[in-house]
Structures are given as structure tokens and as C-alpha cells.
Design a protein around this motif. Structure first.
Motif, PDB file in Angstrom:
ATOM      1  N   ALA A  14      30.095 -31.907 -16.936  1.00 15.73           N
ATOM      2  CA  ALA A  14      30.602 -32.213 -15.598  1.00 15.73           C
ATOM      3  C   ALA A  14      31.792 -33.168 -15.699  1.00 15.73           C
ATOM      4  N   GLY A  15      32.813 -32.866 -14.899  1.00 13.92           N
ATOM      5  CA  GLY A  15      34.045 -33.638 -14.934  1.00 13.92           C
ATOM      6  C   GLY A  15      35.096 -33.071 -15.864  1.00 13.92           C
ATOM      7  N   GLY A  16      34.700 -32.121 -16.691  1.00  9.92           N
ATOM      8  CA  GLY A  16      35.607 -31.533 -17.648  1.00  9.92           C
ATOM      9  C   GLY A  16      36.474 -30.435 -17.055  1.00  9.92           C
ATOM     10  N   SER A  17      37.264 -29.812 -17.911  1.00  8.62           N
ATOM     11  CA  SER A  17      38.221 -28.789 -17.489  1.00  8.62           C
ATOM     12  C   SER A  17      38.140 -27.565 -18.391  1.00  8.62           C
ATOM     13  N   LEU A  18      38.510 -26.440 -17.835  1.00  8.41           N
ATOM     14  CA  LEU A  18      38.678 -25.199 -18.571  1.00  8.41           C
ATOM     15  C   LEU A  18      39.850 -24.447 -17.975  1.00  8.41           C
ATOM     16  N   LEU A  81      43.588 -19.468 -14.444  1.00  8.71           N
ATOM     17  CA  LEU A  81      42.862 -20.291 -13.482  1.00  8.71           C
ATOM     18  C   LEU A  81      42.529 -21.606 -14.183  1.00  8.71           C
ATOM     19  N   GLN A  82      43.272 -22.646 -13.831  1.00 10.98           N
ATOM     20  CA  GLN A  82      43.005 -23.969 -14.369  1.00 10.98           C
ATOM     21  C   GLN A  82      41.917 -24.604 -13.518  1.00 10.98           C
ATOM     22  N   MET A  83      40.844 -25.003 -14.162  1.00  4.07           N
ATOM     23  CA  MET A  83      39.695 -25.557 -13.444  1.00  4.07           C
ATOM     24  C   MET A  83      39.465 -26.985 -13.910  1.00  4.07           C
ATOM     25  N   ASN A  84      39.645 -27.927 -13.005  1.00  6.38           N
ATOM     26  CA  ASN A  84      39.451 -29.340 -13.305  1.00  6.38           C
ATOM     27  C   ASN A  84      38.275 -29.891 -12.511  1.00  6.38           C
ATOM     28  N   SER A  85      37.819 -31.058 -12.923  1.00 10.54           N
ATOM     29  CA  SER A  85      36.702 -31.738 -12.236  1.00 10.54           C
ATOM     30  C   SER A  85      35.539 -30.793 -12.018  1.00 10.54           C
ATOM     31  N   LEU A  86      35.179 -30.091 -13.048  1.00 11.62           N
ATOM     32  CA  LEU A  86      34.096 -29.111 -12.933  1.00 11.62           C
ATOM     33  C   LEU A  86      32.767 -29.800 -12.665  1.00 11.62           C
ATOM     34  N   ASN A  87      31.920 -29.141 -11.920  1.00 10.37           N
ATOM     35  CA  ASN A  87      30.577 -29.635 -11.657  1.00 10.37           C
ATOM     36  C   ASN A  87      29.573 -28.504 -11.878  1.00 10.37           C
ATOM     37  N   PRO A  88      28.290 -28.833 -11.984  1.00  6.22           N
ATOM     38  CA  PRO A  88      27.299 -27.786 -12.298  1.00  6.22           C
ATOM     39  C   PRO A  88      27.292 -26.630 -11.308  1.00  6.22           C
ATOM     40  N   GLU A  89      27.716 -26.874 -10.054  1.00  6.44           N
ATOM     41  CA  GLU A  89      27.764 -25.795  -9.060  1.00  6.44           C
ATOM     42  C   GLU A  89      28.842 -24.764  -9.381  1.00  6.44           C
ATOM     43  N   ASP A  90      29.736 -25.075 -10.306  1.00  3.15           N
ATOM     44  CA  ASP A  90      30.763 -24.116 -10.719  1.00  3.15           C
ATOM     45  C   ASP A  90      30.255 -23.169 -11.807  1.00  3.15           C
ATOM     46  N   THR A  91      29.049 -23.379 -12.287  1.00  3.23           N
ATOM     47  CA  THR A  91      28.479 -22.504 -13.311  1.00  3.23           C
ATOM     48  C   THR A  91      28.324 -21.100 -12.779  1.00  3.23           C
ATOM     49  N   ALA A  92      28.930 -20.132 -13.466  1.00  5.40           N
ATOM     50  CA  ALA A  92      28.902 -18.738 -13.032  1.00  5.40           C
ATOM     51  C   ALA A  92      29.647 -17.886 -14.046  1.00  5.40           C
ATOM     52  N   GLU A  93      29.536 -16.588 -13.866  1.00  7.49           N
ATOM     53  CA  GLU A  93      30.422 -15.685 -14.579  1.00  7.49           C
ATOM     54  C   GLU A  93      31.670 -15.530 -13.720  1.00  7.49           C
ATOM     55  N   TYR A  94      32.823 -15.692 -14.330  1.00  9.25           N
ATOM     56  CA  TYR A  94      34.095 -15.602 -13.622  1.00  9.25           C
ATOM     57  C   TYR A  94      34.773 -14.281 -13.972  1.00  9.25           C
ATOM     58  N   LEU A  95      35.211 -13.582 -12.935  1.00  9.31           N
ATOM     59  CA  LEU A  95      35.843 -12.285 -13.113  1.00  9.31           C
ATOM     60  C   LEU A  95      37.194 -12.277 -12.397  1.00  9.31           C
ATOM     61  N   CYS A  96      38.158 -11.603 -12.997  1.00 14.11           N
ATOM     62  CA  CYS A  96      39.419 -11.386 -12.292  1.00 14.11           C
ATOM     63  C   CYS A  96      39.491  -9.938 -11.839  1.00 14.11           C
ATOM     64  N   ALA A  97      40.271  -9.726 -10.806  1.00 14.96           N
ATOM     65  CA  ALA A  97      40.364  -8.404 -10.202  1.00 14.96           C
ATOM     66  C   ALA A  97      41.756  -8.213  -9.622  1.00 14.96           C
ATOM     67  N   ALA A  98      42.153  -6.960  -9.463  1.00 17.70           N
ATOM     68  CA  ALA A  98      43.486  -6.640  -8.958  1.00 17.70           C
ATOM     69  C   ALA A  98      43.384  -5.709  -7.755  1.00 17.70           C
ATOM     70  N   ARG A  99      44.238  -5.950  -6.775  1.00 19.78           N
ATOM     71  CA  ARG A  99      44.328  -5.075  -5.614  1.00 19.78           C
ATOM     72  C   ARG A  99      45.797  -4.872  -5.259  1.00 19.78           C
ATOM     73  N   SER A 100      46.083  -3.759  -4.584  1.00 15.82           N
ATOM     74  CA  SER A 100      47.454  -3.445  -4.184  1.00 15.82           C
ATOM     75  C   SER A 100      47.733  -4.066  -2.829  1.00 15.82           C
ATOM     76  N   GLY A 101      48.407  -5.167  -2.820  1.00 15.51           N
ATOM     77  CA  GLY A 101      48.852  -5.774  -1.583  1.00 15.51           C
ATOM     78  C   GLY A 101      47.817  -6.657  -0.909  1.00 15.51           C
ATOM     79  N   LEU A 102      48.314  -7.575  -0.107  1.00 17.05           N
ATOM     80  CA  LEU A 102      47.421  -8.447   0.665  1.00 17.05           C
ATOM     81  C   LEU A 102      46.870  -7.688   1.870  1.00 17.05           C
ATOM     82  N   PRO A 103      45.661  -7.972   2.278  1.00 14.19           N
ATOM     83  CA  PRO A 103      45.098  -7.292   3.458  1.00 14.19           C
ATOM     84  C   PRO A 103      45.721  -7.824   4.739  1.00 14.19           C
ATOM     85  N   VAL A 104      45.652  -7.027   5.803  1.00 11.04           N
ATOM     86  CA  VAL A 104      46.155  -7.458   7.102  1.00 11.04           C
ATOM     87  C   VAL A 104      45.349  -8.665   7.587  1.00 11.04           C
ATOM     88  N   ASP A 105      44.031  -8.555   7.456  1.00 11.78           N
ATOM     89  CA  ASP A 105      43.147  -9.673   7.763  1.00 11.78           C
ATOM     90  C   ASP A 105      42.970 -10.464   6.484  1.00 11.78           C
TER      91      ASP A 105
END
Length: 128
Positions: A14-18, A81-105
Motif C-alpha cells: 500500500a502506498g506504492g506505484s506500478l 496506466l501509471q498507478m500511484n498511492s495504491l491501496n488494497p482496494e485497487d487489487t484486481a486483474e487489469y485489462l485494456c480494451a479498444a473501441r472505435s470512437g467515443l460514445p455519444v453518451d
């Protein structure tokens, strides 16, 4: 073949970075909206951060605002994705994804079904 490959996860106190990386193969990452999501077993996939095409705009979910920074390197066809001040609630599998364009909403940038391409994920574990 279109591929997204994440790396950079690991165990941190906790408090570290990745810094996570999302490298694209088979397409130009800069032409897409790239999102970072995270998932804990048994819970819904949660949007974390997003960067628009050509890095024009960045977006952050409330739990990570002020701690995480998304950026892109066109020369490496990679989003970070620079992640600073990490805490235990940030524990997870992190995935990146791609989409064509921003949504209207714009709320839909946090909707996983709007993304066409996904990486395999990288595990982040934060200990207290």
C-alpha cells in the motif's frame, strides 16, 4: 491478427506505484479509444481510465482520480496506466480494451460491451 497485450502488474505494498502497459499489435492504437478496466472475481468489470484517439482527452473513474494517469506513446503503439498511492482496494486483474470512437453518451465509456478488442489482463495485488 489484432492483439492487445498488458504487462506491468505485480505485487506491491500500500502506498506504492506500478505502471501498466498495453501494447497493440495488428492495428494502430492511436486510432482507437483505449480503456483500462479492472475485475475482481465475482464482481462486474469496472472502468478505470480511458484515453481518446490520438490522446486528445483522458477520463478517470472517481476511485482513481488524482492517483492514476493514462498516457500513450505513439512510437511504441502502447498506452500506459501509471498507478500511484495504491491501496488494497485497487487489487484486481487489469485489462485494456479498444473501441472505435467515443460514445455519444459519455457514461458509456465505462461499459465493457462497447469495446471490441481486449487484452488478457495483468494482475495487480496491493497488500496492506
Amino acid at each position: 491478427e489484432v492483439l492487445l497485450v498488458e504487462s506491468g502488474g505485480g505485487d506491491v505494498q500500500a502506498g506504492g506505484s506500478l505502471r501498466l502497459s498495453c501494447a497493440a499489435f495488428g492495428f494502430i492504437l492511436n486510432d482507437y479509444v483505449i480503456g483500462w478496466f479492472r475485475q475482481i472475481p465475482g464482481k462486474e468489470r469496472e472502468g478505470v481510465s480511458c484515453i481518446s484517439e490520438r490522446g486528445g482527452s483522458t477520463y478517470y473513474a472517481d476511485p482513481v482520480k488524482g492517483r492514476f494517469t493514462i498516457s500513450s506513446d505513439n512510437t511504441k503503439n502502447t498506452v500506459y496506466l501509471q498507478m500511484n498511492s495504491l491501496n488494497p482496494e485497487d487489487t484486481a486483474e487489469y485489462l485494456c480494451a479498444a473501441r472505435s470512437g467515443l460514445p455519444v453518451d459519455m457514461h458509456a465509456i465505462w461499459t465493457p460491451s462497447g469495446y471490441a478488442y481486449w487484452g488478457q489482463g495483468t494482475q495487480v495485488t496491493v497488500s496492506s
